[in-house]
Design an enzyme around this catalytic site. Structure first.
Site, PDB file in Angstrom:
ATOM      1  N   GLU A  66      -8.665 -12.146 -17.492  1.00  0.00           N
ATOM      2  CA  GLU A  66      -9.395 -12.791 -18.587  1.00  0.00           C
ATOM      3  C   GLU A  66     -10.851 -12.338 -18.666  1.00  0.00           C
ATOM      4  O   GLU A  66     -11.521 -12.576 -19.666  1.00  0.00           O
ATOM      5  CB  GLU A  66      -9.330 -14.316 -18.448  1.00  0.00           C
ATOM      6  CG  GLU A  66      -7.946 -14.904 -18.674  1.00  0.00           C
ATOM      7  CD  GLU A  66      -6.977 -14.701 -17.515  1.00  0.00           C
ATOM      8  OE1 GLU A  66      -5.778 -14.496 -17.801  1.00  0.00           O
ATOM      9  OE2 GLU A  66      -7.404 -14.719 -16.335  1.00  0.00           O
ATOM     10  N   CYS A  88     -12.094 -11.288  -7.861  1.00  0.00           N
ATOM     11  CA  CYS A  88     -11.543 -10.933  -6.561  1.00  0.00           C
ATOM     12  C   CYS A  88     -10.026 -10.911  -6.660  1.00  0.00           C
ATOM     13  O   CYS A  88      -9.401 -11.933  -6.916  1.00  0.00           O
ATOM     14  CB  CYS A  88     -11.994 -11.937  -5.500  1.00  0.00           C
ATOM     15  SG  CYS A  88     -11.310 -11.589  -3.867  1.00  0.00           S
ATOM     16  N   HIS A  96       2.156  -7.133  -8.660  1.00  0.00           N
ATOM     17  CA  HIS A  96       1.157  -7.837  -9.474  1.00  0.00           C
ATOM     18  C   HIS A  96      -0.269  -7.381  -9.152  1.00  0.00           C
ATOM     19  O   HIS A  96      -1.097  -7.265 -10.049  1.00  0.00           O
ATOM     20  CB  HIS A  96       1.302  -9.350  -9.262  1.00  0.00           C
ATOM     21  CG  HIS A  96       0.456 -10.164 -10.170  1.00  0.00           C
ATOM     22  ND1 HIS A  96       0.670 -10.229 -11.535  1.00  0.00           N
ATOM     23  CD2 HIS A  96      -0.619 -10.948  -9.920  1.00  0.00           C
ATOM     24  CE1 HIS A  96      -0.233 -11.015 -12.083  1.00  0.00           C
ATOM     25  NE2 HIS A  96      -1.025 -11.468 -11.124  1.00  0.00           N
ATOM     26  N   ASN A 121     -19.155  -3.425 -12.658  1.00  0.00           N
ATOM     27  CA  ASN A 121     -17.847  -3.971 -12.309  1.00  0.00           C
ATOM     28  C   ASN A 121     -17.808  -4.342 -10.833  1.00  0.00           C
ATOM     29  O   ASN A 121     -17.713  -3.483  -9.969  1.00  0.00           O
ATOM     30  CB  ASN A 121     -16.745  -2.971 -12.641  1.00  0.00           C
ATOM     31  CG  ASN A 121     -15.363  -3.561 -12.474  1.00  0.00           C
ATOM     32  OD1 ASN A 121     -15.193  -4.642 -11.918  1.00  0.00           O
ATOM     33  ND2 ASN A 121     -14.363  -2.850 -12.947  1.00  0.00           N
ATOM     34  N   ARG A 135     -17.371  -8.278   1.746  1.00  0.00           N
ATOM     35  CA  ARG A 135     -18.014  -7.575   0.629  1.00  0.00           C
ATOM     36  C   ARG A 135     -18.712  -8.482  -0.371  1.00  0.00           C
ATOM     37  O   ARG A 135     -19.485  -8.017  -1.206  1.00  0.00           O
ATOM     38  CB  ARG A 135     -16.954  -6.733  -0.105  1.00  0.00           C
ATOM     39  CG  ARG A 135     -16.502  -5.545   0.708  1.00  0.00           C
ATOM     40  CD  ARG A 135     -15.170  -4.982   0.230  1.00  0.00           C
ATOM     41  NE  ARG A 135     -14.813  -3.768   0.952  1.00  0.00           N
ATOM     42  CZ  ARG A 135     -14.345  -3.743   2.196  1.00  0.00           C
ATOM     43  NH1 ARG A 135     -14.182  -4.869   2.872  1.00  0.00           N
ATOM     44  NH2 ARG A 135     -14.053  -2.602   2.785  1.00  0.00           N
TER      45      ARG A 135
END
Length: 159
Positions: A66, A88, A96, A121, A135
Site C-alpha cells: 500500500e 519491513c 509471498h 526507499n 538495520r
C-alpha cells in the site's frame, strides 16, 4: 550491504541542507516495531538536517504493497521536494515475500521516475527479524539523508 563504503557526504555539505524542504513519509504499519523505529530515526535525521517539523507529512498505510499508492498521491500533489518509503518485509515460508518485495520496490521506483521526484526507499527486505532490527535505525537515518541530498540535486538540475 553491511559495512559497505556508502560514500556519505559530510554533515556540513550544502547538499545535506534540509531547510526549506518539504518531505513526505509513507510508513507501512506491518511489522510496526521495526517501521516505527525506521520512522523515528528518519524524522530525527530530517530534523538534524534542518527540515522543519511542520514541513514533514507522515502517513501510515497497512503494508508495503500500500506504500506506493500513498506515495503516488503525494507525488501527484507536487507539494513535496522528496518522499520516503518505509516498511519491513521479512522472508516467510512462501513466495509471498518475493511478490511483496518485488512489487513494492518496482512501484516505488516507477513513481519516482514518472513524477520526477526523489523517493528514498527504506522498505527493508530481510531474511529474519534480527536483520530487520539491526538495520532499523541506520536505514531510517539513511532514508532521510537520501531524500535531502536528492531533493537538492534535482533542484540544481532543473532548468
Amino acid at each position: 550491504m553491511k559495512g559497505a563504503n556508502q560514500g556519505e557526504l559530510a554533515g556540513n555539505d550544502p547538499r545535506m541542507e534540509g531547510r526549506g524542504l518539504s518531505i513526505g513519509i509513507v510508513q507501512a504499519r506491518f511489522n510496526a516495531d521495526i517501521t516505527d523505529a525506521l520512522a523515528n530515526a528518519c524524522k530525527q535525521e530530517l530534523a538534524a538536517l534542518g527540515v522543519a517539523a511542520e514541513q514533514i507529512r507522515h502517513e501510515t498505510v497497512p503494508g508495503a504493497l500500500e506504500v506506493p499508492i500513498a506515495l503516488q498521491a503525494m507525488a501527484a500533489s507536487r507539494r513535496y521536494d522528496a518522499l520516503v518509503a518505509l516498511g519491513c518485509i521479512v522472508r516467510g515460508e512462501t513466495y509471498h515475500f518475493e511478490l511483496v518485495a518485488n512489487e513494492s520496490g518496482a512501484s516505488v521506483s516507477r513513481i519516482a521516475l514518472d513524477h520526477r521526484i526523489p523517493i528514498a526507499n527504506a522498505i527493508l527486505t530481510t531474511e529474519n527479524m534480527e536483520q530487520a532490527v539491526a538495520r532499523q535505525t541506520d536505514k531510517g537515518r539513511d532514508a532521510a539523508r537520501v531524500a535531502v541530498e536528492m531533493a537538492r540535486l534535482l533542484e540544481q538540475l532543473r532548468p
